[in-house]
Scaffold this active site. Structure first.
Site, PDB file in Angstrom:
ATOM      1  CG  PHE A   1     -16.717   6.736  -1.073  1.00  0.00           C
ATOM      2  CD1 PHE A   1     -15.591   6.204  -1.687  1.00  0.00           C
ATOM      3  CD2 PHE A   1     -17.417   5.952  -0.174  1.00  0.00           C
ATOM      4  CE1 PHE A   1     -15.162   4.927  -1.395  1.00  0.00           C
ATOM      5  CE2 PHE A   1     -16.998   4.668   0.120  1.00  0.00           C
ATOM      6  CZ  PHE A   1     -15.862   4.152  -0.490  1.00  0.00           C
TER       7      PHE A   1
ATOM      8  NE  ARG B   1      -3.621   2.131   2.798  1.00  0.00           N
ATOM      9  CZ  ARG B   1      -4.800   2.493   2.293  1.00  0.00           C
ATOM     10  NH1 ARG B   1      -5.371   1.745   1.367  1.00  0.00           N
ATOM     11  NH2 ARG B   1      -5.403   3.590   2.692  1.00  0.00           N
TER      12      ARG B   1
ATOM     13  CB  ILE C   1      -5.664   6.189  -1.039  1.00  0.00           C
ATOM     14  CG1 ILE C   1      -5.652   4.655  -1.079  1.00  0.00           C
ATOM     15  CG2 ILE C   1      -4.966   6.697   0.209  1.00  0.00           C
ATOM     16  CD1 ILE C   1      -4.231   4.063  -1.083  1.00  0.00           C
ATOM     17  CB  SER C   2     -10.851   3.915   0.134  1.00  0.00           C
ATOM     18  OG  SER C   2     -11.657   4.560  -0.821  1.00  0.00           O
ATOM     19  CB  ALA C   3     -10.065   3.798   5.443  1.00  0.00           C
TER      20      ALA C   3
END
Length: 207
Positions: free
Chosen positions: A196, A26, A52-54
């Site tokens: 989001f 990541r 960037i999403s969790a």
């Protein structure tokens, strides 16, 4: 921190999803200045007003989609490419992920990151993700990493029968929705509140 994140997710999503996430570095998908925070369970800025999403959200969306080997997947909202990389692990070498990003700089960033991570079965294209990518349809799975005012019709139409689409829907209150295409019509499942960035485009929010 990576191990802590994996332990936190264990039991809430499939081991297969966790294994795929464990194979994707990541830290290669976030800007260099914040790589030390790569495995914190929260969204991180990647430039151009995007995130960037969790890790837990990536895990949940992949788990809900039930992505199998050999599948053809459409990823809407490439961002840094991390979510596409995890899905590429899930579809395996016989599958493929087509990822669409509207922001040129992020599309370039994602391609560089995917190359650095050795991911070969993701194609990143620039365009209006709310319209999907009809030239590669139909898809077994569609993942949307941005919230829409309603489920875009082109995305529903690009699903195979039996295919699944996961998408956040809403503005002030957003909810994660799973759509499955049946022989006649579509079935929806609701998977709770989320946050989001907006999906901008012809079938999303106005730019």
């Amino acid at each position: 921190m990576k191990d802590e994140t994996m332990r936190m997710l264990r039991g809430s999503v499939s081991d297969r999803v966790l294994a795929a996430m464990g194979r994707v570095p990541r830290e290669l998908f976030v800007p260099r200045g914040i790589r030390g925070s790569a495995y914190e369970d929260r969204p991180l800025p990647i430039g151009e007003g995007q995130t960037i999403s969790a890790p837990h959200m990536v895990a949940i969306m992949c788990d809900v989609l039930d992505i199998g080997e050999g599948m053809r997947v459409l990823d809407v909202g490439t961002g840094s490419g991390y979510h596409a990389a995890v899905m590429a692990e899930l579809v395996g070498p016989e599958g493929h992920v087509y990822s669409i990003e509207r922001i040129t700089q992020l599309a370039v960033f994602a391609k560089e990151n995917l190359t650095a991570a050795g991911v070969k079965n993701v194609t990143v294209l620039e365009g209006d993700g709310s319209r999907g990518l009809p030239e590669y349809a139909p898809y077994d799975r569609i993942n949307v990493a941005a919230t829409a005012p309603k489920i875009p019709e082109p995305l529903k139409e690009q699903l195979k029968v039996g295919g699944k689409l996961v998408i956040p829907v809403g503005s002030c209150y957003q909810e994660l929705v799973l759509v499955e295409r049946m022989k006649e019509g579509y079935e929806l499942e609701h998977h709770g509140g989320v946050v989001f960035v907006p999906l901008l485009g012809d079938y999303g929010f106005e730019m």
